[in-house]
Design a protein around this motif. Sequence first.
Motif, PDB file in Angstrom:
ATOM      1  N   PRO A 208       0.838  -1.206   0.000  1.00 29.40           N
ATOM      2  CA  PRO A 208       0.000   0.000   0.000  1.00 29.40           C
ATOM      3  C   PRO A 208       0.872   1.255   0.000  1.00 29.40           C
ATOM      4  O   PRO A 208       1.926   1.302   0.628  1.00 29.40           O
ATOM      5  N   THR A 209       0.432   2.247  -0.727  1.00 30.16           N
ATOM      6  CA  THR A 209       1.127   3.526  -0.764  1.00 30.16           C
ATOM      7  C   THR A 209       0.067   4.620  -0.697  1.00 30.16           C
ATOM      8  O   THR A 209      -1.066   4.358  -0.297  1.00 30.16           O
TER       9      THR A 209
ATOM     10  N   GLN B 291       4.741 -10.766   2.955  1.00 28.61           N
ATOM     11  CA  GLN B 291       5.138  -9.474   3.507  1.00 28.61           C
ATOM     12  C   GLN B 291       4.137  -8.384   3.111  1.00 28.61           C
ATOM     13  O   GLN B 291       3.782  -7.523   3.923  1.00 28.61           O
ATOM     14  N   VAL B 292       3.697  -8.425   1.875  1.00 29.20           N
ATOM     15  CA  VAL B 292       2.689  -7.469   1.407  1.00 29.20           C
ATOM     16  C   VAL B 292       1.394  -7.656   2.188  1.00 29.20           C
ATOM     17  O   VAL B 292       0.757  -6.683   2.618  1.00 29.20           O
ATOM     18  N   LEU B 293       0.986  -8.905   2.395  1.00 29.35           N
ATOM     19  CA  LEU B 293      -0.269  -9.188   3.084  1.00 29.35           C
ATOM     20  C   LEU B 293      -0.240  -8.684   4.526  1.00 29.35           C
ATOM     21  O   LEU B 293      -1.210  -8.090   5.008  1.00 29.35           O
TER      22      LEU B 293
ATOM     23  N   ALA C  96      -2.449  -4.746   8.150  1.00 27.68           N
ATOM     24  CA  ALA C  96      -2.222  -3.852   9.285  1.00 27.68           C
ATOM     25  C   ALA C  96      -2.726  -2.452   8.990  1.00 27.68           C
ATOM     26  O   ALA C  96      -3.324  -1.786   9.849  1.00 27.68           O
ATOM     27  N   LEU C  97      -2.519  -1.992   7.751  1.00 29.80           N
ATOM     28  CA  LEU C  97      -2.911  -0.637   7.383  1.00 29.80           C
ATOM     29  C   LEU C  97      -4.402  -0.505   7.106  1.00 29.80           C
ATOM     30  O   LEU C  97      -4.985   0.564   7.302  1.00 29.80           O
ATOM     31  N   LEU C  98      -5.027  -1.596   6.651  1.00 28.24           N
ATOM     32  CA  LEU C  98      -6.396  -1.506   6.153  1.00 28.24           C
ATOM     33  C   LEU C  98      -7.417  -2.201   7.042  1.00 28.24           C
ATOM     34  O   LEU C  98      -8.575  -2.352   6.647  1.00 28.24           O
ATOM     35  N   GLN C  99      -7.013  -2.620   8.228  1.00 27.98           N
ATOM     36  CA  GLN C  99      -7.908  -3.390   9.082  1.00 27.98           C
ATOM     37  C   GLN C  99      -9.144  -2.609   9.518  1.00 27.98           C
ATOM     38  O   GLN C  99     -10.176  -3.196   9.854  1.00 27.98           O
TER      39      GLN C  99
ATOM     40  N   LEU D 103     -11.061  -5.379   1.478  1.00 30.40           N
ATOM     41  CA  LEU D 103     -10.684  -6.728   1.883  1.00 30.40           C
ATOM     42  C   LEU D 103      -9.324  -7.053   1.287  1.00 30.40           C
ATOM     43  O   LEU D 103      -9.056  -6.726   0.124  1.00 30.40           O
ATOM     44  N   VAL D 104      -8.458  -7.698   2.068  1.00 25.32           N
ATOM     45  CA  VAL D 104      -7.149  -8.149   1.603  1.00 25.32           C
ATOM     46  C   VAL D 104      -7.130  -9.670   1.675  1.00 25.32           C
ATOM     47  O   VAL D 104      -7.375 -10.245   2.746  1.00 25.32           O
ATOM     48  N   VAL D 105      -6.872 -10.340   0.549  1.00 28.01           N
ATOM     49  CA  VAL D 105      -6.843 -11.805   0.537  1.00 28.01           C
ATOM     50  C   VAL D 105      -5.567 -12.295  -0.133  1.00 28.01           C
ATOM     51  O   VAL D 105      -4.976 -11.614  -0.974  1.00 28.01           O
TER      52      VAL D 105
END
Length: 268
Positions: free
Chosen positions: A82-83, A108-110, A115-118, A124-126
Amino acid sequence: MNPAQFGRGFDPNVPNAARMYDYWLGGKDNLPADREAAEKVLRFVPEIPIGIRENRAFLLRAVRFLAEQGIRQFLDIGAGLPTQRNVHQVAAEYAPGARTVYVDNDPQVLVHARALLQDSPQVLVVEGDLRRPAEIMGNHQLREHLDFDQPIAVLLLAIVHFIEDSDDPAGIIAKIRGELPPGSYMAISHVAIDERPQSAPGVERVYNSASAQFVARMSREIRPFFEGLDLVEPGLVNLHQWRSDDPVTTPALEKVSAYFLCGVGRVL
């Protein structure tokens, strides 16, 4: 970036493609090994940071365009770290309430993204690997977050050039397209080596030591990835040529026939 956040088994000495991308963007989520590998790539292709920034700008313009077409669901596969001005943020500006799913296969990306988008209920991050499209499109969490009876925009930005020919990238894209309802869109960007094919082996060698296998392709090899899509104007073009707000670009790239191609197509 603190390497300790990734836990046991993480090797900070192995370059990571997502963190190299972050370095070229001027981010801070990268490590010495990433910066060293990124600098090696620059010896072969000094313009890469320009292309990376243009790819980011294309993402913003494409999401804005898609929102203007009524799209309210976005599926970003190979999302990377994420940026600033991520897909869900841009979508929210032009389509409040839009839902976004980020997919990546990099642990590492996940970790970083979750953490940033919780605290973002629309996001949603999958975990998913583009080489296994059926697993991505069949992911139950993804299907609960997105409504497959309504149009979806799939973003494959700067990711297909990490898919080897033996994995059939055109077939992968076709499988994803086949799962989308009519009126959906796909946006794709891919590095092209038409102007500097002699640099490709060196770049590939650097990535061989990193977390991804870069595949150098000519524009004629990229065009088939858009088959089955109704390309919107201006078609398949260099990044800065796609509906740019500011048509001015680096003079060195203005006359280049193909260096980083992109396009947006509608699913019929």
